[in-house]
Design a protein around this motif. Sequence first.
Motif, PDB file in Angstrom:
ATOM      1  N   ALA A  71       3.011 -15.437  -2.769  1.00  0.00           N
ATOM      2  CA  ALA A  71       2.671 -14.421  -1.449  1.00  0.00           C
ATOM      3  C   ALA A  71       4.094 -13.899  -0.794  1.00  0.00           C
ATOM      4  CB  ALA A  71       2.139 -15.453  -0.343  1.00  0.00           C
ATOM      5  N   LEU A  72       5.112 -14.800  -0.872  1.00  0.00           N
ATOM      6  CA  LEU A  72       6.316 -14.018  -0.217  1.00  0.00           C
ATOM      7  C   LEU A  72       6.976 -13.063  -1.187  1.00  0.00           C
ATOM      8  CD1 LEU A  72       7.780 -14.730   2.213  1.00  0.00           C
ATOM      9  CD2 LEU A  72       9.086 -16.643   1.187  1.00  0.00           C
ATOM     10  N   SER A  73       6.689 -13.199  -2.577  1.00  0.00           N
ATOM     11  CA  SER A  73       7.323 -12.299  -3.601  1.00  0.00           C
ATOM     12  C   SER A  73       6.292 -10.745  -3.405  1.00  0.00           C
ATOM     13  CB  SER A  73       7.010 -12.772  -4.924  1.00  0.00           C
ATOM     14  OG  SER A  73       7.996 -13.805  -5.284  1.00  0.00           O
ATOM     15  N   SER A  74       5.159 -11.115  -3.143  1.00  0.00           N
ATOM     16  CA  SER A  74       4.516 -10.032  -2.865  1.00  0.00           C
ATOM     17  C   SER A  74       4.947  -9.242  -1.413  1.00  0.00           C
ATOM     18  CB  SER A  74       2.678 -10.222  -2.368  1.00  0.00           C
ATOM     19  OG  SER A  74       2.478 -10.918  -3.927  1.00  0.00           O
ATOM     20  N   ILE A  75       5.257  -9.902  -0.366  1.00  0.00           N
ATOM     21  CA  ILE A  75       5.922  -9.211   0.664  1.00  0.00           C
ATOM     22  C   ILE A  75       7.062  -8.523   0.307  1.00  0.00           C
ATOM     23  CG2 ILE A  75       6.625  -9.821   3.069  1.00  0.00           C
ATOM     24  CD1 ILE A  75       4.454 -12.246   2.905  1.00  0.00           C
ATOM     25  N   ASN A  76       7.845  -9.394  -0.375  1.00  0.00           N
ATOM     26  CA  ASN A  76       9.343  -8.638  -0.656  1.00  0.00           C
ATOM     27  C   ASN A  76       8.992  -7.355  -1.493  1.00  0.00           C
ATOM     28  OD1 ASN A  76      10.375 -10.906   0.459  1.00  0.00           O
ATOM     29  ND2 ASN A  76      11.224 -11.561  -1.074  1.00  0.00           N
ATOM     30  N   MET A  77       7.971  -7.409  -2.419  1.00  0.00           N
ATOM     31  CA  MET A  77       7.755  -6.101  -3.343  1.00  0.00           C
ATOM     32  C   MET A  77       7.144  -5.264  -2.401  1.00  0.00           C
ATOM     33  SD  MET A  77       5.362  -5.905  -6.856  1.00  0.00           S
ATOM     34  CE  MET A  77       6.315  -7.255  -7.386  1.00  0.00           C
ATOM     35  N   ALA A  78       6.344  -5.499  -1.363  1.00  0.00           N
ATOM     36  CA  ALA A  78       5.924  -4.534  -0.393  1.00  0.00           C
ATOM     37  C   ALA A  78       7.058  -3.772   0.312  1.00  0.00           C
ATOM     38  CB  ALA A  78       4.594  -5.137   0.470  1.00  0.00           C
ATOM     39  N   ALA A  79       7.999  -4.516   0.500  1.00  0.00           N
ATOM     40  CA  ALA A  79       8.946  -4.117   1.689  1.00  0.00           C
ATOM     41  C   ALA A  79       9.641  -3.232   0.794  1.00  0.00           C
ATOM     42  CB  ALA A  79       9.681  -5.195   2.346  1.00  0.00           C
ATOM     43  N   ALA A  80      10.088  -3.641  -0.501  1.00  0.00           N
ATOM     44  CA  ALA A  80      10.746  -2.656  -1.399  1.00  0.00           C
ATOM     45  C   ALA A  80      10.291  -1.266  -1.613  1.00  0.00           C
ATOM     46  CB  ALA A  80      11.182  -3.461  -2.684  1.00  0.00           C
ATOM     47  N   LEU A  81       8.940  -1.466  -1.685  1.00  0.00           N
ATOM     48  CA  LEU A  81       8.249   0.004  -1.717  1.00  0.00           C
ATOM     49  C   LEU A  81       8.545   0.845  -0.751  1.00  0.00           C
ATOM     50  CD1 LEU A  81       4.960  -1.432  -3.723  1.00  0.00           C
ATOM     51  CD2 LEU A  81       6.907   0.240  -4.603  1.00  0.00           C
ATOM     52  N   ILE A  82       8.545   0.299   0.668  1.00  0.00           N
ATOM     53  CA  ILE A  82       8.323   1.130   1.635  1.00  0.00           C
ATOM     54  C   ILE A  82       9.872   1.418   1.958  1.00  0.00           C
ATOM     55  CG2 ILE A  82       8.234   0.953   4.286  1.00  0.00           C
ATOM     56  CD1 ILE A  82       5.794  -1.082   3.807  1.00  0.00           C
ATOM     57  N   LYS A  83      10.974   0.540   1.679  1.00  0.00           N
ATOM     58  CA  LYS A  83      12.249   0.868   1.820  1.00  0.00           C
ATOM     59  C   LYS A  83      12.547   1.911   1.093  1.00  0.00           C
ATOM     60  CE  LYS A  83      14.710  -3.126   3.359  1.00  0.00           C
ATOM     61  NZ  LYS A  83      15.983  -4.059   3.236  1.00  0.00           N
ATOM     62  N   SER A  84      12.035   2.233  -0.232  1.00  0.00           N
ATOM     63  CA  SER A  84      12.445   3.123  -1.256  1.00  0.00           C
ATOM     64  C   SER A  84      11.661   4.497  -0.833  1.00  0.00           C
ATOM     65  CB  SER A  84      11.993   2.685  -2.633  1.00  0.00           C
ATOM     66  OG  SER A  84      10.618   2.615  -2.725  1.00  0.00           O
ATOM     67  N   GLY A  85      10.645   4.314   0.067  1.00  0.00           N
ATOM     68  CA  GLY A  85       9.954   5.560   0.509  1.00  0.00           C
ATOM     69  C   GLY A  85       8.573   5.935  -0.382  1.00  0.00           C
ATOM     70  N   GLN A  86       8.484   4.933  -1.070  1.00  0.00           N
ATOM     71  CA  GLN A  86       7.314   4.931  -2.230  1.00  0.00           C
ATOM     72  C   GLN A  86       5.894   4.759  -1.347  1.00  0.00           C
ATOM     73  OE1 GLN A  86       7.690   3.685  -6.239  1.00  0.00           O
ATOM     74  NE2 GLN A  86       9.581   2.801  -5.260  1.00  0.00           N
ATOM     75  N   SER A  87       6.227   4.213  -0.134  1.00  0.00           N
ATOM     76  CA  SER A  87       4.879   3.771   0.559  1.00  0.00           C
ATOM     77  C   SER A  87       5.062   3.683   2.040  1.00  0.00           C
ATOM     78  CB  SER A  87       4.334   2.541   0.175  1.00  0.00           C
ATOM     79  OG  SER A  87       3.684   2.298  -1.319  1.00  0.00           O
ATOM     80  N   GLU A  88       4.064   3.797   2.821  1.00  0.00           N
ATOM     81  CA  GLU A  88       4.388   3.633   4.235  1.00  0.00           C
ATOM     82  C   GLU A  88       3.808   2.470   5.001  1.00  0.00           C
ATOM     83  OE1 GLU A  88       2.983   7.667   5.820  1.00  0.00           O
ATOM     84  OE2 GLU A  88       5.153   8.130   6.208  1.00  0.00           O
ATOM     85  N   ILE A  89       2.738   1.915   4.542  1.00  0.00           N
ATOM     86  CA  ILE A  89       1.829   0.850   5.147  1.00  0.00           C
ATOM     87  C   ILE A  89       1.034   0.206   3.847  1.00  0.00           C
ATOM     88  CG2 ILE A  89       0.135   2.301   5.567  1.00  0.00           C
ATOM     89  CD1 ILE A  89      -0.586   0.379   7.830  1.00  0.00           C
ATOM     90  N   ILE A  90       1.748  -1.089   3.675  1.00  0.00           N
ATOM     91  CA  ILE A  90       1.020  -2.166   2.776  1.00  0.00           C
ATOM     92  C   ILE A  90       0.685  -3.332   3.248  1.00  0.00           C
ATOM     93  CG2 ILE A  90       1.733  -3.297   0.612  1.00  0.00           C
ATOM     94  CD1 ILE A  90       3.692  -1.222  -0.183  1.00  0.00           C
ATOM     95  N   VAL A  91      -0.376  -3.797   2.893  1.00  0.00           N
ATOM     96  CA  VAL A  91      -1.045  -5.118   3.193  1.00  0.00           C
ATOM     97  C   VAL A  91      -0.621  -6.250   2.223  1.00  0.00           C
ATOM     98  CG1 VAL A  91      -2.996  -6.815   3.841  1.00  0.00           C
ATOM     99  CG2 VAL A  91      -2.857  -4.508   4.720  1.00  0.00           C
ATOM    100  N   ALA A  92       0.213  -7.152   2.576  1.00  0.00           N
ATOM    101  CA  ALA A  92       0.612  -8.241   1.304  1.00  0.00           C
ATOM    102  C   ALA A  92       0.600  -9.514   1.887  1.00  0.00           C
ATOM    103  CB  ALA A  92       2.104  -7.754   1.155  1.00  0.00           C
ATOM    104  N   GLY A  93       0.366 -10.432   0.981  1.00  0.00           N
ATOM    105  CA  GLY A  93       0.193 -11.808   1.160  1.00  0.00           C
ATOM    106  C   GLY A  93      -0.327 -12.548   0.037  1.00  0.00           C
ATOM    107  N   GLY A  94      -1.463 -13.323   0.180  1.00  0.00           N
ATOM    108  CA  GLY A  94      -1.705 -14.408  -1.180  1.00  0.00           C
ATOM    109  C   GLY A  94      -2.959 -14.988  -0.637  1.00  0.00           C
ATOM    110  N   LEU A  95      -3.591 -15.484  -1.763  1.00  0.00           N
ATOM    111  CA  LEU A  95      -5.072 -16.174  -1.510  1.00  0.00           C
ATOM    112  C   LEU A  95      -4.822 -17.494  -2.681  1.00  0.00           C
ATOM    113  CD1 LEU A  95      -7.422 -14.196  -3.432  1.00  0.00           C
ATOM    114  CD2 LEU A  95      -5.435 -13.310  -3.273  1.00  0.00           C
TER     115      LEU A  95
END
Length: 387
Positions: A89-113
């Motif tokens: 889950a923490l890796s998913s959150i870090n990946m989401a943040a990287a996509l947003i930082k790079s300008g590829q995304s604006e809003i992502i839901v990240a976590g785990g189950l």
Amino acid sequence: MEKVYILGGLRTAIGKTGGNFKKMLPEDLTAEVLNALMEKYKLDAADIDQVILGNAVGPGGNIARLSLLKAGWPLSIPAATIDFQCGSALSSINMAAALIKSGQSEIIVAGGLESTSLEVRKKLNKNDPRFQENSDFLERAFFSPAEIGDPDMGIGAENAAELYDNISREEMDRWAINSHQKAFRAQVEGYLDDILLPLKNTRNEVIDKDEGIRKNISYQLLKRLKPVFKEDGKITAGNSCLTHDGAAAVVLVSETFLKMNNLKAEAEFIMGSAKGVDPNLSPMGPVPVIKSILAEENLNISDLDAVEINEAFAVKILACSQELGLDLDKVNILGGALAYGHPYGASGAIILLHLLQSLKKINGQYGLAAMGAAGGQGVGTLIKKIG
């Protein structure tokens, strides 16, 4: 690069294996969280660019996409499932943040189950050289080549206990008691109310409390428990966590999206990182990643106001804190996985949410969440509370 902000998040209560959520599909738990997040932050699911979720012992396939569809979200939204074991889950959150930082995304839901209650059991293919006739189901996946060493996590914890032999069994047991006490106080005093989503299980019972927290745990009780991984070891059922079910997610947005939509964030995402360690000492994964993040951001360990390290074993917390020179009063302020539980693929998001609540409680600024993972890995996330 875009700045990244965390609006906040939600999690389910955490159920024991075979407990409150024993017949609930993990994607159903997650769908409830996804839709509740949209309601909590007054968002439209159609605006979500992507969903990224961690999972470790599920049935395989892309369970993040399955969860998104279960939630009834638009078919156009993509999803990805990450397997970093305990750090998923923490890796998913870090990946989401990287996509947003790079300008590829604006809003992502990240976590785990995760649902250990419904964990799929596998057998090796008969063409696999490790296959043996009449072999039983695999107990777990393979994380490291045998020639390097691929111990169970419990043996990894015993290895850490041997390496840090100044940490006594009593210290481990007392840390476990401390974890339950802090978690119980957090539950009673309402520090989890803002992040915990009550929901009904298959018996139509509303589950709004974590199943593993024990109010009356005592040292005398823990002292009587025998080691579970080595006959002469220090790791017992009392100072190691059990297995659990649950789901958790956070909403990450770009600064541009935040301002355009007049949203209020709880924290700024500063940095995420991952590092590797000896697979034989997998509980020590948080150490190099925390050191790396602090060095990159020119921070000292004393600059952190709160730290969450996933509490799979008491020795993990004590050894990592000793190695880092970390003040134990700053660690797992609301209690840890020894009390709450450890639904593998969701735990990273859970501790990040607990970190946010801890920073609010103490009016702190910098917080860091870190996980150790099977195969000898660590993943961490540094945040800065807003306000």
